[in-house]
Each structure stands twice: as structure tokens, then as C-alpha cells.
Design an enzyme around this catalytic site. Structure first.
Site, mmCIF file in Angstrom:
data_model
loop_
_atom_site.group_PDB
_atom_site.id
_atom_site.type_symbol
_atom_site.label_atom_id
_atom_site.label_comp_id
_atom_site.label_asym_id
_atom_site.label_seq_id
_atom_site.Cartn_x
_atom_site.Cartn_y
_atom_site.Cartn_z
ATOM 1 C CG ASN A 146 -29.435 4.815 -30.034
ATOM 2 O OD1 ASN A 146 -28.979 5.079 -29.173
ATOM 3 N ND2 ASN A 146 -29.437 4.111 -30.927
ATOM 4 N NE ARG A 148 -21.884 5.181 -19.629
ATOM 5 C CZ ARG A 148 -22.978 5.431 -19.955
ATOM 6 N NH1 ARG A 148 -23.506 5.198 -21.155
ATOM 7 N NH2 ARG A 148 -23.775 6.428 -19.361
ATOM 8 N N PRO A 178 -20.430 7.796 -32.884
ATOM 9 C CG PRO A 178 -19.339 9.452 -31.728
ATOM 10 C CD PRO A 178 -19.839 9.109 -33.034
ATOM 11 C CG ASP A 179 -20.020 3.216 -27.953
ATOM 12 O OD1 ASP A 179 -19.104 4.036 -28.025
ATOM 13 O OD2 ASP A 179 -19.958 2.038 -28.029
ATOM 14 C CG HIS A 227 -32.075 8.383 -22.749
ATOM 15 N ND1 HIS A 227 -30.921 7.836 -22.768
ATOM 16 C CD2 HIS A 227 -32.919 7.895 -21.751
ATOM 17 C CE1 HIS A 227 -30.950 6.911 -21.774
ATOM 18 N NE2 HIS A 227 -31.972 6.971 -21.283
HETATM 19 P P1 OAD Z 1 -22.984 2.962 -24.192
HETATM 20 O O1 OAD Z 1 -21.457 3.693 -25.210
HETATM 21 O O2 OAD Z 1 -23.026 3.084 -22.893
HETATM 22 O O3 OAD Z 1 -23.038 1.362 -24.652
HETATM 23 C C1 OAD Z 1 -23.064 1.106 -26.068
HETATM 24 C C2 OAD Z 1 -22.742 -0.597 -25.956
HETATM 25 O O4 OAD Z 1 -22.864 -1.086 -27.441
HETATM 26 C C3 OAD Z 1 -21.580 -0.993 -25.539
HETATM 27 O O5 OAD Z 1 -21.872 -2.167 -24.823
HETATM 28 C C4 OAD Z 1 -20.708 -1.485 -26.766
HETATM 29 O O6 OAD Z 1 -19.542 -2.361 -26.328
HETATM 30 C C5 OAD Z 1 -21.672 -1.744 -27.781
HETATM 31 N N1 OAD Z 1 -21.449 -1.568 -29.361
HETATM 32 C C6 OAD Z 1 -20.750 -0.509 -29.557
HETATM 33 N N2 OAD Z 1 -20.576 -0.597 -30.963
HETATM 34 C C7 OAD Z 1 -20.994 -1.839 -31.173
HETATM 35 C C8 OAD Z 1 -21.095 -2.541 -32.425
HETATM 36 N N3 OAD Z 1 -20.705 -2.193 -33.745
HETATM 37 N N4 OAD Z 1 -21.293 -3.935 -32.214
HETATM 38 C C9 OAD Z 1 -21.748 -4.594 -31.284
HETATM 39 N N5 OAD Z 1 -21.695 -3.874 -29.988
HETATM 40 C C10 OAD Z 1 -21.471 -2.493 -30.124
HETATM 41 O O7 OAD Z 1 -24.213 3.467 -25.206
HETATM 42 P P2 OAD Z 1 -25.716 3.343 -24.309
HETATM 43 O O8 OAD Z 1 -25.990 2.066 -23.766
HETATM 44 O O9 OAD Z 1 -26.653 3.683 -25.618
HETATM 45 O O10 OAD Z 1 -27.953 9.235 -22.031
HETATM 46 O O11 OAD Z 1 -25.682 4.794 -23.442
HETATM 47 C C11 OAD Z 1 -26.753 4.807 -22.767
HETATM 48 C C12 OAD Z 1 -26.988 6.278 -22.342
HETATM 49 O O12 OAD Z 1 -25.801 6.844 -21.930
HETATM 50 C C13 OAD Z 1 -27.317 7.258 -23.554
HETATM 51 O O13 OAD Z 1 -28.534 7.209 -24.187
HETATM 52 C C14 OAD Z 1 -26.767 8.449 -22.929
HETATM 53 C C15 OAD Z 1 -25.576 8.212 -22.229
HETATM 54 O O14 OAD Z 1 -25.301 8.958 -21.254
HETATM 55 C C16 OAD Z 1 -28.102 10.183 -22.061
HETATM 56 O O15 OAD Z 1 -27.519 11.118 -22.920
HETATM 57 C C17 OAD Z 1 -29.009 10.608 -20.998
#
Ligand code: OAD
Length: 272
Positions: A87, A16, A13-14, A106
Site C-alpha cells: 500500500n 481489483r 478502494p482496492d 510498492h
Molecule cells: P487487489 O485489489 O489486487 O486485491 C485486494 C484483495 O483484498 C482482494 O482479494 C479483495 O477481495 C480483498 N479485499 C478488499 N477489501 C476487503 C475487505 N474489506 N475484507 C477482506 N478482503 C478484502 O490489491 P493488492 O493485492 O494490494 O501495484 O494489489 C497489488 C498491487 O496491484 C498494488 O500494490 C498495485 C496494483 O497494481 C502497483 O501499483 C505497482
């Protein structure tokens, strides 16, 4: 530049995405608010929620997908100057991208440090404890050992500062699968010269692509990251080569002509 969205096709999972993102699914960890699980002060107070989550996300359970192998192909062709990833899943390494080309901004589970005496350990030393739901303790001082994942409130690794020389040298910036919500990482998107094209491959428009007017040479490929990367590979005439690379690396065929859903199922089967 990459974020959690490049690993969702691998089943991780991502953070946000509403509903499916980690921050919407932490109820069972009994934490005061979602980001607490990655906050260093909360970790010192109670490391158990982080280690419970670490057990679920532990590297080894997931495999690289099409997007990671696209980056690997860029490297194989001598075109990858560096990948800056947020990641901590280690999938870039698993896809064969060498550590010299990789900035894990990170941090990583590959190494760990005692929070008391600062002794370093290979991440492998923590695996058994984490998988048995135990908080890993330092054999020397009995302090809690923390994987070298960067928490909110901690400094980024030294290698992050390579951006100072990398970004001015770039002649193309590809931004994939990130909300660009976390600084200082997010600001890297503005660190390339104005003349340099930036390609955003993401479900949503994010960061400076929204709140500053897009640059005249920005390319926005909005939608599923695998479809976007596939289109990119197609335009470059690399599709067949990429399919071959994936087949060699995974021992399984990539089906280029099926729908996105079928492709995602295919990736999930590879993961399983
Ligand atoms: P986010 O969850 O904030 O963002 C993920 C992005 O990818 C969003 O814009 C989603 O719409 C997009 N997304 C997800 N799945 C997708 C797919 N299959 N195709 C296209 N787009 C997709 O994740 P990050 O930006 O990586 O930090 O978050 C940044 C940091 O916030 C992480 O490294 C973590 C977190 O808190 C720490 O833990 C320090």
C-alpha cells in the site's frame, strides 16, 4: 504481508475488486487500459492521469482502521518482525508502526524524485501542486517530479530485499487484504519455511493458497478483513487492549459488539 484490502475499511478502494476496485473506475482519466495509470512508460508520455488519481488518494485524506492498529499492537508487544505492504496510502505509518518495521514494497508518497535530474524531494514539497491539479516540476531542471511510488516497469526499493533474511526467520506469516497477483511481492507468501503457519485473512482465496495445494498448517479466515482480524484478536485475548489502543489513538471508541456494517460505518465516520 498486506495489500489494498486492509485499507478498504478506511474508505480507500482496492485495485481489483469487481465494481468497486480502482481498475474498474478509471474511465474519467482517458487512459488506454487501467494499469496504464501505474506504468512508467505511460507516465513519461502523460503524467496527468496519475496526478489526478494521486490527488484523490493523497495521504492525509484517510485514517488507519482496526487492521492497521492490530499490526501496531503486534509491534507494541514486540511480536512484529516486519510488515511488508503493497500500500502507498501511508496508513501503516499513521498507525504508529515505525519505519524500521515497515517495508513499503510498492513505494511511498513520503518522498519523490525528479524524473530527469534525479534530485530527491520530501513528498510534502509536492502536496500543494498535486492538490491544485498541477504536475509538480523540478525547480532545478523543470523535469516532472514523481512520488517514489513504484510503477510497473520500475524496480522495487532496496528494503524489499530484506525479505531474504526476514522470511526464513519468521515463525508466523499473516497475509491480509491482497489478491497476491503482483510479482515479486506475491511470491513472498512461499518464502517462509514449510513448518511456519500462514494465516490468510481475506475476502477470497488467493495466490499460492489456491494454485498450490494449501499447506497442512495454513489457516484460512475468509471474509471481511476487519471481522477476521477481530476474531484473531479475540482468540489472542487482545480485544480489549486493541479497543483501548484505538480509542487512545483516534480519540474515539471502537464498538466491538455491533455488526460488521455498523463497524464499517463507524470507521467511515472516523475517516470523516
Ligand atoms: P487487489 O485489489 O489486487 O486485491 C485486494 C484483495 O483484498 C482482494 O482479494 C479483495 O477481495 C480483498 N479485499 C478488499 N477489501 C476487503 C475487505 N474489506 N475484507 C477482506 N478482503 C478484502 O490489491 P493488492 O493485492 O494490494 O501495484 O494489489 C497489488 C498491487 O496491484 C498494488 O500494490 C498495485 C496494483 O497494481 C502497483 O501499483 C505497482
Amino acid at each position: 504481508m498486506a495489500g489494498a484490502g486492509i485499507s478498504t475499511p478506511s474508505g480507500i478502494p482496492d485495485f481489483r475488486s469487481p465494481g468497486s476496485g480502482l481498475y474498474d473506475n478509471l474511465q474519467q482519466y482517458d487512459i488506454p487500459y487501467p494499469e496504464a495509470i501505474f506504468e512508467i512508460n505511460y507516465f513519461h508520455h502523460n503524467p496527468k492521469p496519475f496526478f489526478a488519481l494521486a490527488k484523490e488518494l493523497y495521504p492525509g485524506n484517510y485514517k488507519p482502521n482496526y487492521t492497521h492498529y492490530f499490526i501496531r499492537l503486534l509491534h507494541d508487544k514486540g511480536l512484529l518482525h516486519r510488515i511488508y505492504t503493497q500500500n502507498i496510502d501511508g496508513l501503516e505509518r499513521l498507525a504508529g508502526i515505525p519505519s524500521t518495521k515497515l517495508v513499503e514494497a510498492h513505494g511511498t508518497f513520503a518522498t519523490a524524485t525528479c524524473t530527469v535530474c534525479q534530485t530527491s524531494y520530501p513528498g510534502e514539497d509536492l502536496r500543494a501542486d498535486i492538490l491544485e491539479s498541477k504536475v509538480p516540476k523540478c525547480p532545478t531542471c523543470k523535469g516532472v517530479i514523481k512520488p517514489d511510488v513504484v510503477f510497473f516497469g520500475e524496480e522495487l526499493p532496496q528494503c524489499f530485499f530484506l525479505y531474504l533474511t526476514d522470511f526464513p526467520l519468521a515463525d508466523l506469516l499473516v497475509v491480509m487484504g491482497t489478491s497476491l497477483e503482483v510479482e515479486p511481492f506475491a511470491s513472498l507468501a512461499g518464502a517462509v519455511r514449510n513448518s511456519v503457519p500462514r494465516v490468510l485473512i481475506n475476502r477470497d482465496l488467493v495466490g499460492p493458497f489456491v494454485y498450490r495445494a494449501p499447506r497442512h498448517n495454513d489457516v484460512l479466515e475468509l471474509g471481511d478483513v476487519v471481522s477476521g482480524v477481530e476474531r484473531f484478536a479475540d482468540k489472542l485475548g487482545w480485544k480489549e487492549e486493541l479497543n483501548k489502543l484505538i480509542a487512545v489513538e483516534t480519540g474515539k471508541e471502537w464498538f466491538p459488539h455491533c455488526t460488521v456494517v455498523e463497524r464499517l460505518n463507524q470507521t467511515k465516520q472516523q475517516v470523516n
